[in-house]
Design an enzyme around this catalytic site. Structure first.
Site, PDB file in Angstrom:
ATOM      1  N   HIS A 138       1.044  -1.451  -0.070  1.00 15.25           N
ATOM      2  CA  HIS A 138      -0.123   0.149  -0.095  1.00 15.25           C
ATOM      3  C   HIS A 138       0.794   1.552   0.237  1.00 15.25           C
ATOM      4  O   HIS A 138       1.710   0.823  -0.031  1.00 15.25           O
ATOM      5  CB  HIS A 138      -1.416   0.158   1.178  1.00 15.25           C
ATOM      6  CG  HIS A 138      -0.652  -0.215   2.444  1.00 15.25           C
ATOM      7  ND1 HIS A 138      -1.197   0.013   3.964  1.00 15.25           N
ATOM      8  CD2 HIS A 138       0.850   0.748   2.814  1.00 15.25           C
ATOM      9  CE1 HIS A 138      -0.207  -0.088   4.655  1.00 15.25           C
ATOM     10  NE2 HIS A 138       0.432   0.657   4.154  1.00 15.25           N
ATOM     11  N   GLU A 143      -4.870   0.589  -0.416  1.00 16.97           N
ATOM     12  CA  GLU A 143      -4.916  -0.545  -0.250  1.00 16.97           C
ATOM     13  C   GLU A 143      -5.120  -1.182  -0.947  1.00 16.97           C
ATOM     14  O   GLU A 143      -5.639  -0.234  -2.630  1.00 16.97           O
ATOM     15  CB  GLU A 143      -5.669  -0.959   0.492  1.00 16.97           C
ATOM     16  CG  GLU A 143      -5.888  -0.594   2.225  1.00 16.97           C
ATOM     17  CD  GLU A 143      -4.470  -1.548   3.035  1.00 16.97           C
ATOM     18  OE1 GLU A 143      -3.674  -1.363   2.513  1.00 16.97           O
ATOM     19  OE2 GLU A 143      -5.067  -1.667   3.754  1.00 16.97           O
TER      20      GLU A 143
HETATM   21  C1  GLP Z   1       1.575   2.830   6.998  1.00 10.76           C
HETATM   22  C2  GLP Z   1       1.117   3.818   6.696  1.00 10.76           C
HETATM   23  C3  GLP Z   1       2.234   5.000   5.328  1.00 10.76           C
HETATM   24  C4  GLP Z   1       3.460   3.996   5.686  1.00 10.76           C
HETATM   25  C5  GLP Z   1       3.977   3.077   5.530  1.00 10.76           C
HETATM   26  C6  GLP Z   1       5.167   2.613   5.530  1.00 10.76           C
HETATM   27  O1  GLP Z   1       0.526   1.874   7.428  1.00 10.76           O
HETATM   28  N1  GLP Z   1      -0.079   4.356   5.880  1.00 10.76           N
HETATM   29  O2  GLP Z   1       1.909   5.537   6.134  1.00 10.76           O
HETATM   30  O3  GLP Z   1       4.505   5.029   4.260  1.00 10.76           O
HETATM   31  O4  GLP Z   1       2.620   2.246   6.331  1.00 10.76           O
HETATM   32  O5  GLP Z   1       5.116   2.300   7.201  1.00 10.76           O
HETATM   33  P1  GLP Z   1       6.687   1.739   7.723  1.00 10.76           P
HETATM   34  O6  GLP Z   1       7.468   2.989   7.389  1.00 10.76           O
HETATM   35  O7  GLP Z   1       6.612   2.457   9.286  1.00 10.76           O
HETATM   36  O8  GLP Z   1       7.135   0.683   7.230  1.00 10.76           O
END
Ligand code: GLP
Length: 246
Positions: A138, A143
């Protein structure tokens, strides 16, 4: 689309910070959309430290939120808003008028989406969108199966996101819906950077770079953007052969 691979998380973060600084130096009133999440944490630390040291002026920029967990208050430490406030807005001493975030507690979420769409179009679009990637591919909360021509919208989170999302919260949360900018915002942004770090992202990065472009893996659409960069550390690039090392 360009793909750059850096030896480690630190070098990756420095290079992503460089890109943001370059954007703001070229256009002091840039519209920036910067993701929350664990991945860009060091980018923001680097960015804000350099802003102070080098006197980089963010006071004419506009910041728009990428996404938020529906039903989570802005001051909850797990919210995207709180993260951005703590890691970017406060260190850069931004004024309230520069910041536009989704209020995921609003009773009328449709109105929140409309307001955000109007702010972005009123500012002439997004100059730089920095996004992470979910374990399911995503982008923001677009999603698997997201619509390519969507602007801001509210969606039901898929099971992977509900489970993985718990990592941001101290207490068990009911994470069922998200509010997010759409893939059309991404495709219309003047520059897009997707970052990923660590081996846990290696599998989804392989799908993103080597699989078919499809909204079933929303991150793949970044490949069709005319000015996009996918910036990775070695660990995230582990399962993709033939990439140039930066
Ligand atoms: C999250 C957010 C995103 C984010 C992604 C990765 O759920 N909705 O905006 O970029 O998943 O997150 P992370 O960098 O903590 O792996």
């Amino acid at each position: 689309m360009k793909v750059n691979v850096y030896p480690d998380y630190e070098t990756l973060s420095q290079n992503v910070a460089d890109e943001i600084i370059r954007c703001v130096r070229n256009k002091p009133d840039a519209v920036l959309c910067l993701a929350a999440g664990d991945t860009p944490r060091l980018t923001y630390e680097t960015l804000t430290a350099r802003a102070t040291k080098e006197g980089i002026d963010f006071s004419h920029c506009t910041f728009v939120g990428l996404d938020e967990w529906v039903g989570v208050p802005l001051d909850n430490e797990g919210s995207c808003s709180w993260f951005l406030q703590r890691h970017i807005f406060t260190p850069l001493s931004l004024s309230r008028s520069q910041i536009h975030l989704f209020d995921a507690m609003a009773s009328d979420l449709e109105n929140e989406c409309n307001k955000m769409n109007e702010i972005i179009s009123g500012k002439g679009g997004i100059d730089l969108m920095l996004v992470g990637i979910g374990m399911n591919g995503h982008i923001g909360f677009n999603e698997p199966g997201a619509l390519i021509d969507s602007y801001a919208h509210v969606i039901d989170l898929d099971n992977t996101t509900r489970t993985v999302g718990q990592k941001y919260f101290r207490q068990q949360m009911s994470l069922t819906r998200g509010i997010t900018l759409g893939l059309k915002h991404l495709m219309e942004a003047r520059q897009v950077i997707l970052i990923a770090s660590g081996e846990r992202k290696a599998e989804i990065i392989k799908h993103t770079l080597r699989g078919p472009v499809t909204t079933k893996v929303p991150a793949t659409v970044v490949r069709n953007h005319p000015n996009s960069m996918i910036m990775l550390d070695e660990a995230a690039a582990r399962w993709v052969k033939g990439l140039t090392r930066g």
